[in-house]
Design an enzyme around this catalytic site. Structure first.
Site, PDB file in Angstrom:
ATOM      1  CG  HIS A 246       5.011  -8.064   3.183  1.00 46.35           C
ATOM      2  ND1 HIS A 246       5.364  -7.303   3.726  1.00 46.35           N
ATOM      3  CD2 HIS A 246       4.256  -8.465   3.665  1.00 46.35           C
ATOM      4  CE1 HIS A 246       5.153  -7.210   5.114  1.00 46.35           C
ATOM      5  NE2 HIS A 246       3.538  -8.037   4.413  1.00 46.35           N
TER       6      HIS A 246
ATOM      7  CG  ASP B 101       8.243  -5.632   5.302  1.00 46.17           C
ATOM      8  OD1 ASP B 101       7.796  -6.285   7.001  1.00 46.17           O
ATOM      9  OD2 ASP B 101       8.238  -5.553   4.033  1.00 46.17           O
TER      10      ASP B 101
HETATM   11  P1  NAD Z   1      -9.434  -5.649   4.271  1.00 46.14           P
HETATM   12  O1  NAD Z   1      -9.900  -7.026   4.640  1.00 46.14           O
HETATM   13  O2  NAD Z   1      -9.559  -4.252   4.202  1.00 46.14           O
HETATM   14  O3  NAD Z   1      -9.635  -5.021   2.072  1.00 46.14           O
HETATM   15  C1  NAD Z   1      -8.995  -5.190   1.273  1.00 46.14           C
HETATM   16  C2  NAD Z   1     -10.655  -5.260   0.264  1.00 46.14           C
HETATM   17  O4  NAD Z   1     -10.369  -6.064  -0.485  1.00 46.14           O
HETATM   18  C3  NAD Z   1     -12.315  -5.961   0.265  1.00 46.14           C
HETATM   19  O5  NAD Z   1     -12.697  -4.143   0.320  1.00 46.14           O
HETATM   20  C4  NAD Z   1     -12.248  -6.437  -0.635  1.00 46.14           C
HETATM   21  O6  NAD Z   1     -13.628  -6.245  -1.033  1.00 46.14           O
HETATM   22  C5  NAD Z   1     -11.266  -5.818  -1.346  1.00 46.14           C
HETATM   23  N1  NAD Z   1     -11.324  -6.835  -2.675  1.00 46.14           N
HETATM   24  C6  NAD Z   1     -10.703  -8.481  -2.436  1.00 46.14           C
HETATM   25  N2  NAD Z   1     -11.036  -8.632  -3.256  1.00 46.14           N
HETATM   26  C7  NAD Z   1     -11.417  -7.818  -4.528  1.00 46.14           C
HETATM   27  C8  NAD Z   1     -10.951  -7.990  -6.346  1.00 46.14           C
HETATM   28  N3  NAD Z   1     -10.705  -9.267  -6.501  1.00 46.14           N
HETATM   29  N4  NAD Z   1     -11.057  -7.289  -6.504  1.00 46.14           N
HETATM   30  C9  NAD Z   1     -10.774  -5.988  -6.002  1.00 46.14           C
HETATM   31  N5  NAD Z   1     -10.744  -5.389  -4.391  1.00 46.14           N
HETATM   32  C10 NAD Z   1     -11.086  -6.888  -3.583  1.00 46.14           C
HETATM   33  O7  NAD Z   1      -7.488  -5.739   3.954  1.00 46.14           O
HETATM   34  P2  NAD Z   1      -6.767  -4.493   3.877  1.00 46.14           P
HETATM   35  O8  NAD Z   1      -5.852  -4.547   5.967  1.00 46.14           O
HETATM   36  O9  NAD Z   1      -6.766  -3.355   3.087  1.00 46.14           O
HETATM   37  O10 NAD Z   1      -5.721  -5.534   3.275  1.00 46.14           O
HETATM   38  C11 NAD Z   1      -4.984  -6.166   2.206  1.00 46.14           C
HETATM   39  C12 NAD Z   1      -4.449  -6.357   2.251  1.00 46.14           C
HETATM   40  O11 NAD Z   1      -2.751  -5.570   2.137  1.00 46.14           O
HETATM   41  C13 NAD Z   1      -4.299  -7.886   2.710  1.00 46.14           C
HETATM   42  O12 NAD Z   1      -3.742  -8.589   2.005  1.00 46.14           O
HETATM   43  C14 NAD Z   1      -3.009  -7.643   3.486  1.00 46.14           C
HETATM   44  O13 NAD Z   1      -2.199  -8.425   4.350  1.00 46.14           O
HETATM   45  C15 NAD Z   1      -2.308  -7.112   2.869  1.00 46.14           C
HETATM   46  N6  NAD Z   1      -1.020  -5.871   3.048  1.00 46.14           N
HETATM   47  C16 NAD Z   1      -0.055  -5.683   3.473  1.00 46.14           C
HETATM   48  C17 NAD Z   1       0.898  -5.081   3.799  1.00 46.14           C
HETATM   49  C18 NAD Z   1       2.566  -4.590   2.867  1.00 46.14           C
HETATM   50  O14 NAD Z   1       3.337  -4.543   3.430  1.00 46.14           O
HETATM   51  N7  NAD Z   1       2.628  -6.037   2.122  1.00 46.14           N
HETATM   52  C19 NAD Z   1       0.649  -4.342   4.830  1.00 46.14           C
HETATM   53  C20 NAD Z   1       0.060  -4.414   5.568  1.00 46.14           C
HETATM   54  C21 NAD Z   1      -1.624  -5.180   5.079  1.00 46.14           C
HETATM   55  C1  LMR Z   2       2.295  -6.203   7.715  1.00 45.19           C
HETATM   56  O1  LMR Z   2       2.978  -6.540   7.473  1.00 45.19           O
HETATM   57  O2  LMR Z   2       1.780  -5.805   8.272  1.00 45.19           O
HETATM   58  C2  LMR Z   2       1.166  -7.098   6.395  1.00 45.19           C
HETATM   59  O3  LMR Z   2       1.467  -8.191   5.655  1.00 45.19           O
HETATM   60  C3  LMR Z   2       0.737  -8.456   8.152  1.00 45.19           C
HETATM   61  C4  LMR Z   2      -0.286  -9.384   6.924  1.00 45.19           C
HETATM   62  O4  LMR Z   2      -0.329 -10.205   7.164  1.00 45.19           O
HETATM   63  O5  LMR Z   2      -1.075  -8.779   6.638  1.00 45.19           O
END
Ligand code: NAD
Ligand code: LMR
Length: 328
Positions: free
Chosen positions: A188, A160
């Site tokens: 977030h 962010d």
């Molecule tokens: P994704 O679905 O591509 O990958 C998630 C992975 O986590 C999968 O491979 C799944 O098998 C694994 N997983 C699920 N449960 C698990 C567990 N108990 N132990 C280990 N692995 C497990 O998702 P992504 O795009 O990589 O995003 C991951 C997370 O990050 C999401 O929650 C998304 O919303 C979040 N995110 C946060 C931010 C931020 O700024 N904080 C930004 C983008 C995404």
């Molecule tokens: C982001 O800020 O891009 C993600 O946290 C959005 C989401 O909900 O996965």
């Protein structure tokens, strides 16, 4: 004497953020060009094979700093002796899904992971939660790691922060490096508050260099809803930019933030700025001697106060919800 490798655990290693993150860790961008790393990849059983494929590719890069890769579906093994834990694995928000819906789906993941960190992580462990809802997931993990100092649990708002830098630099036609002291406050989520009143552009107050209407009607919602806009456009949540922000967060935590500037991170509140003690909320932070510290003494005007309070209220509600679910 050669430096001992740092153990870095990545959960959700086979996911899209994992794929964007692991190669940068192994190349030295997380901890520095002289620090060898050992990777521990944690996945659910169905995704272990995909993580093995990523590990094969990591091998094929022949990174000089990469001293080993372990892949497991056992949280205890994944966090045993870990120095840096990147908790990425969670269920990403899909189109039309509210973040509140994610609490129950994700809460169960972070309790056992907190317990495993408590049981086996290295004394200097640093934890960054990326998986959403990141602040509250970090709170759950922290609540189950009573032997680890609470300050070691953080959640990611650096994406962010970087989004806000980029929007402001485009608006003013300045370099991102001309902008200092920007802050993301709160959760977030769409309630987050990107603060330009304490930020500076070339030494002058940022909020005074933009129209107030742009600040209120354009800048704040664009930054706060950027995650949803990316999901809408890509059909999947941000990945490379999220991995990049995770690298920034840990690199600065370990190596320090530059003098005369600060960054944003969700850290355990000590009651600063009226944020209830114990909540994991985003603040302006500096990193000194390997610790993130909340920047003190900033003036918070009425406009900012209202927005910070709204985001903190949402965090309080999330905390109460996971309490009711028995997750903390
Ligand atoms: P994704 O679905 O591509 O990958 C998630 C992975 O986590 C999968 O491979 C799944 O098998 C694994 N997983 C699920 N449960 C698990 C567990 N108990 N132990 C280990 N692995 C497990 O998702 P992504 O795009 O990589 O995003 C991951 C997370 O990050 C999401 O929650 C998304 O919303 C979040 N995110 C946060 C931010 C931020 O700024 N904080 C930004 C983008 C995404
Ligand atoms: C982001 O800020 O891009 C993600 O946290 C959005 C989401 O909900 O996965």
């Amino acid at each position: 004497m050669a430096q001992a490798p740092v153990n870095v655990t990545v959960t959700g290693a086979a996911g899209q953020i994992g794929y964007a993150l692991l190669f940068r860790i192994a190349s030295g961008q997380l901890l520095g060009a002289n620090t060898p790393v050992k990777l521990r990849l944690l996945e659910i059983p169905q995704a272990v094979k995909a993580a093995e494929g990523t590990a094969m590719e990591l091998d094929d890069c022949a990174f000089p700093l990469l001293q080993g890769i372990d892949i497991t579906d056992d949280a205890k093994k994944a966090f045993d002796g870990t120095n840096v834990a990147l908790l990425v694995g969670a269920r990403p928000r899909a189109k039309g899904m509210e973040r509140g819906d994610l609490l129950a789906a994700n809460g169960g993941i972070f309790k056992p992971q907190g317990e495993a960190i408590n049981a086996g992580a290295a004394d200097d462990v640093r934890v960054l939660v990326v998986g959403n809802p990141a602040n509250t997931n970090a709170l759950i993990a922290q609540a189950h790691a009573p032997d680890v100092p609470a300050e070691r649990f953080t959640a990611m708002t650096r994406l962010d922060h970087n989004r806000a830098l980029s929007q402001l630099s485009a608006k003013l036609g300045v370099a991102v490096t001309d902008i200092k002291k920007l802050t993301i406050w709160g959760n977030h989520s769409a309630t987050q508050y990107p603060d330009l009143f304490n930020a500076e552009v070339n030494g002058k107050v940022a909020a005074e260099q933009v129209e107030q209407e742009w600040l209120r009607e354009d800048f704040i919602p664009t930054v706060a809803k950027r995650g949803a806009a990316i999901i809408e456009a890509r059909g999947a949540s941000s990945a490379a930019s999220a991995a990049n922000a995770a690298i920034d967060h840990i690199y600065d935590w370990v190596n320090g933030t530059p003098e005369g500037d600060w960054t944003s991170a969700a850290v355990v509140s000590d009651g600063s700025y009226g944020v209830p003690e114990g909540l994991i909320s985003s603040f302006p932070v500096v990193s000194r001697n390997g610790r993130y510290e909340i920047v003190q003494g900033l003036e918070i005007d009425a406009f900012s106060r209202e927005r910070i309070d709204a985001s903190v209220k949402e965090l309080t509600e999330e905390r109460d919800a996971v309490k009711q679910l028995g997750l903390i």
